[in-house]
Design a protein around this motif. Structure first.
Motif, PDB file in Angstrom:
ATOM      1  N   THR A 148       6.147  24.022 -40.402  1.00 30.63           N
ATOM      2  CA  THR A 148       7.764  23.875 -40.104  1.00 30.63           C
ATOM      3  C   THR A 148       8.975  24.005 -41.536  1.00 30.63           C
ATOM      4  O   THR A 148       7.908  22.912 -42.118  1.00 30.63           O
ATOM      5  N   VAL A 149       9.843  23.905 -41.289  1.00 29.80           N
ATOM      6  CA  VAL A 149      11.128  23.391 -42.263  1.00 29.80           C
ATOM      7  C   VAL A 149      11.369  22.462 -41.746  1.00 29.80           C
ATOM      8  O   VAL A 149      11.251  21.995 -40.339  1.00 29.80           O
ATOM      9  N   VAL A 150      11.406  21.034 -42.562  1.00 35.88           N
ATOM     10  CA  VAL A 150      11.564  19.564 -42.238  1.00 35.88           C
ATOM     11  C   VAL A 150      12.573  20.094 -43.492  1.00 35.88           C
ATOM     12  O   VAL A 150      13.019  19.780 -44.520  1.00 35.88           O
ATOM     13  N   VAL A 151      13.220  18.421 -42.800  1.00 30.12           N
ATOM     14  CA  VAL A 151      15.206  18.557 -43.510  1.00 30.12           C
ATOM     15  C   VAL A 151      14.735  16.974 -43.356  1.00 30.12           C
ATOM     16  O   VAL A 151      14.682  16.193 -42.156  1.00 30.12           O
ATOM     17  N   LEU A 152      14.522  16.509 -44.262  1.00 26.65           N
ATOM     18  CA  LEU A 152      14.696  14.534 -44.883  1.00 26.65           C
ATOM     19  C   LEU A 152      15.972  14.231 -45.141  1.00 26.65           C
ATOM     20  O   LEU A 152      16.867  14.355 -45.491  1.00 26.65           O
ATOM     21  N   THR A 153      16.777  13.241 -43.849  1.00 25.89           N
ATOM     22  CA  THR A 153      17.894  12.446 -43.926  1.00 25.89           C
ATOM     23  C   THR A 153      17.908  10.909 -44.928  1.00 25.89           C
ATOM     24  O   THR A 153      17.113  11.048 -45.471  1.00 25.89           O
ATOM     25  N   PRO A 154      19.529  11.064 -45.353  1.00 26.06           N
ATOM     26  CA  PRO A 154      19.461   9.466 -46.158  1.00 26.06           C
ATOM     27  C   PRO A 154      19.206   8.430 -45.618  1.00 26.06           C
ATOM     28  O   PRO A 154      18.513   7.146 -46.315  1.00 26.06           O
ATOM     29  N   SER A 155      18.497   8.278 -44.209  1.00 21.74           N
ATOM     30  CA  SER A 155      18.148   7.126 -44.333  1.00 21.74           C
ATOM     31  C   SER A 155      16.431   6.876 -43.414  1.00 21.74           C
ATOM     32  O   SER A 155      16.225   5.840 -43.394  1.00 21.74           O
ATOM     33  N   GLY A 156      16.341   8.030 -44.005  1.00 23.45           N
ATOM     34  CA  GLY A 156      14.423   8.288 -43.695  1.00 23.45           C
ATOM     35  C   GLY A 156      13.787   8.823 -42.234  1.00 23.45           C
ATOM     36  O   GLY A 156      13.382   8.910 -42.200  1.00 23.45           O
ATOM     37  N   GLY A 157      15.505   9.788 -41.673  1.00 17.78           N
ATOM     38  CA  GLY A 157      14.647  10.212 -40.807  1.00 17.78           C
ATOM     39  C   GLY A 157      14.336  11.728 -41.317  1.00 17.78           C
ATOM     40  O   GLY A 157      14.422  12.000 -42.547  1.00 17.78           O
ATOM     41  N   ARG A 158      13.762  12.320 -39.874  1.00 13.60           N
ATOM     42  CA  ARG A 158      13.355  13.336 -40.394  1.00 13.60           C
ATOM     43  C   ARG A 158      13.961  14.589 -39.248  1.00 13.60           C
ATOM     44  O   ARG A 158      13.629  14.561 -38.194  1.00 13.60           O
ATOM     45  N   HIS A 159      13.914  15.671 -39.553  1.00 14.28           N
ATOM     46  CA  HIS A 159      13.912  16.927 -38.996  1.00 14.28           C
ATOM     47  C   HIS A 159      13.261  18.542 -39.360  1.00 14.28           C
ATOM     48  O   HIS A 159      13.809  18.754 -39.984  1.00 14.28           O
ATOM     49  N   LEU A 160      13.118  18.749 -37.956  1.00 11.85           N
ATOM     50  CA  LEU A 160      12.160  19.638 -37.820  1.00 11.85           C
ATOM     51  C   LEU A 160      12.793  21.095 -37.025  1.00 11.85           C
ATOM     52  O   LEU A 160      12.982  20.380 -36.418  1.00 11.85           O
ATOM     53  N   TRP A 161      12.555  21.618 -37.865  1.00  6.67           N
ATOM     54  CA  TRP A 161      13.123  22.840 -37.072  1.00  6.67           C
ATOM     55  C   TRP A 161      12.288  23.758 -37.327  1.00  6.67           C
ATOM     56  O   TRP A 161      10.930  24.298 -37.101  1.00  6.67           O
ATOM     57  N   LEU A 162      12.468  24.083 -35.344  1.00  5.76           N
ATOM     58  CA  LEU A 162      11.730  25.276 -34.689  1.00  5.76           C
ATOM     59  C   LEU A 162      12.499  25.967 -34.012  1.00  5.76           C
ATOM     60  O   LEU A 162      13.788  26.249 -33.711  1.00  5.76           O
ATOM     61  N   THR A 163      11.683  27.355 -33.303  1.00  6.19           N
ATOM     62  CA  THR A 163      13.011  28.645 -32.814  1.00  6.19           C
ATOM     63  C   THR A 163      12.447  28.710 -31.473  1.00  6.19           C
ATOM     64  O   THR A 163      10.757  28.302 -31.181  1.00  6.19           O
ATOM     65  N   GLY A 164      13.191  28.844 -30.441  1.00  5.10           N
ATOM     66  CA  GLY A 164      12.526  28.927 -29.345  1.00  5.10           C
ATOM     67  C   GLY A 164      12.854  30.141 -28.905  1.00  5.10           C
ATOM     68  O   GLY A 164      13.294  30.936 -29.319  1.00  5.10           O
ATOM     69  N   PRO A 165      12.539  30.280 -27.125  1.00  8.20           N
ATOM     70  CA  PRO A 165      13.056  31.962 -26.851  1.00  8.20           C
ATOM     71  C   PRO A 165      13.809  31.938 -26.387  1.00  8.20           C
ATOM     72  O   PRO A 165      14.544  31.529 -26.429  1.00  8.20           O
ATOM     73  N   PRO A 166      14.529  33.182 -26.314  1.00  9.04           N
ATOM     74  CA  PRO A 166      15.857  33.644 -26.693  1.00  9.04           C
ATOM     75  C   PRO A 166      16.887  33.718 -25.015  1.00  9.04           C
ATOM     76  O   PRO A 166      17.915  33.482 -25.054  1.00  9.04           O
ATOM     77  N   ASP A 167      15.723  33.367 -23.745  1.00 10.81           N
ATOM     78  CA  ASP A 167      16.203  32.987 -22.766  1.00 10.81           C
ATOM     79  C   ASP A 167      16.091  32.021 -22.121  1.00 10.81           C
ATOM     80  O   ASP A 167      16.284  31.911 -20.969  1.00 10.81           O
ATOM     81  N   VAL A 168      16.509  31.214 -22.841  1.00  9.18           N
ATOM     82  CA  VAL A 168      16.200  29.627 -22.497  1.00  9.18           C
ATOM     83  C   VAL A 168      17.138  28.897 -23.438  1.00  9.18           C
ATOM     84  O   VAL A 168      16.814  28.896 -24.496  1.00  9.18           O
ATOM     85  N   ALA A 169      17.996  27.930 -22.614  1.00  2.03           N
ATOM     86  CA  ALA A 169      18.839  27.003 -23.239  1.00  2.03           C
ATOM     87  C   ALA A 169      18.346  26.194 -22.899  1.00  2.03           C
ATOM     88  O   ALA A 169      18.192  24.855 -22.002  1.00  2.03           O
ATOM     89  N   VAL A 170      18.250  25.491 -24.678  1.00  2.00           N
ATOM     90  CA  VAL A 170      17.322  23.561 -24.359  1.00  2.00           C
ATOM     91  C   VAL A 170      18.772  23.033 -24.823  1.00  2.00           C
ATOM     92  O   VAL A 170      19.468  23.170 -25.451  1.00  2.00           O
ATOM     93  N   PRO A 171      18.621  22.028 -24.310  1.00  2.00           N
ATOM     94  CA  PRO A 171      19.840  20.701 -23.513  1.00  2.00           C
ATOM     95  C   PRO A 171      19.179  19.871 -24.371  1.00  2.00           C
ATOM     96  O   PRO A 171      18.451  19.632 -25.267  1.00  2.00           O
ATOM     97  N   ASN A 172      19.841  19.471 -25.292  1.00  2.00           N
ATOM     98  CA  ASN A 172      20.372  18.300 -26.494  1.00  2.00           C
ATOM     99  C   ASN A 172      20.482  16.949 -25.530  1.00  2.00           C
ATOM    100  O   ASN A 172      20.125  16.480 -24.292  1.00  2.00           O
ATOM    101  N   SER A 173      19.365  16.051 -26.000  1.00  2.00           N
ATOM    102  CA  SER A 173      18.843  14.941 -25.324  1.00  2.00           C
ATOM    103  C   SER A 173      18.300  13.409 -26.886  1.00  2.00           C
ATOM    104  O   SER A 173      18.760  13.987 -27.754  1.00  2.00           O
ATOM    105  N   ALA A 174      19.126  12.702 -26.059  1.00  2.00           N
ATOM    106  CA  ALA A 174      18.434  11.798 -27.000  1.00  2.00           C
ATOM    107  C   ALA A 174      17.238  10.676 -26.349  1.00  2.00           C
ATOM    108  O   ALA A 174      18.140  10.066 -25.504  1.00  2.00           O
TER     109      ALA A 174
END
Ligand SMILES: [Zn+2]
Length: 208
Positions: A126-152
């Motif tokens: 999938t789409v991967v975005v590299l952050t300046p601090s060496g992290g990675r963001h993976l972009w995924l898609t969810g089903p329209p009927d569920v709200a995925v909460p933010n978490s750390a």
């Protein structure tokens, strides 16, 4: 990049317009990755909660739009913006961001691989975005009927989830530590559907 983006006034606006053309709703961000436009109600603590119903900008991720005219207006109102945020959880993509951080003492990519092995899913291409601090963001898609909460760090240390009400710093954004960029070969991929077994881990447990 499409013509409208090439004609854009600033590099960051061009990147934001490119994201908007893919159906991703965006807001301007400051170099500190915060919404660039401050609340129009900040001097009035008694103002009732507003998510933009007042018609003005400055409501964080609630300002987000994929409409090029509105994106241009947002960035015209925030000429100091150096980046843009992509709102998660909105149609048509219902984006879920898997943020693999690089905190000292954590190996979040290894933690994700361990989760995948334990729960029997494969992390899709999938789409991967590299952050300046060496992290990675993976972009995924969810089903329209569920709200995925933010978490750390709920899934595992160093794995943050950007879901409904959250945003991802878009590729081409500049922050205080550098520039965000798509990983080689992933820029033109479609964000992949979140594997069901991973999605189950992202959702809150059903009420007892
Ligand atoms: Zn308002």
């Amino acid at each position: 990049m499409a013509t409208s983006a090439r004609r854009a006034g600033t590099p960051v606006l061009a990147h934001a317009l490119s994201a908007a053309e893919r159906g991703l709703a965006v807001i301007p961000l400051s170099p500190r990755k915060l919404p660039a436009l401050r609340s129009p109600h900040r001097a009035d603590p008694a103002h009732p909660p507003c998510h933009g119903e007042c018609g003005r900008f400055g409501h964080g991720v609630h300002d987000a739009s994929a409409d090029p005219a509105r994106v241009r207006a947002l960035f015209a109102a925030a000429p100091w913006a150096t980046g843009y945020g992509i709102a998660c959880g909105l149609p048509p993509h219902h984006l879920i961001g898997v943020d693999l951080d690089t905190k000292p003492g954590t190996d979040s990519p290894a933690a994700l691989r361990a989760l995948a092995a334990r729960h029997g899913f494969t992390v899709p291409e999938t789409v991967v975005v590299l952050t300046p601090s060496g992290g990675r963001h993976l972009w995924l898609t969810g089903p329209p009927d569920v709200a995925v909460p933010n978490s750390a760090s709920r899934l595992a240390p160093g794995i943050d989830i950007r879901g409904a009400g959250g945003y991802l710093v878009g590729p081409g954004s500049r922050g205080t530590r550098g520039t965000y960029a798509t990983a080689r070969g992933t820029a033109h991929l479609r964000p992949a559907p979140c594997p069901p077994a991973l999605l189950a881990l992202l959702l809150p447990p059903p009420p007892r």
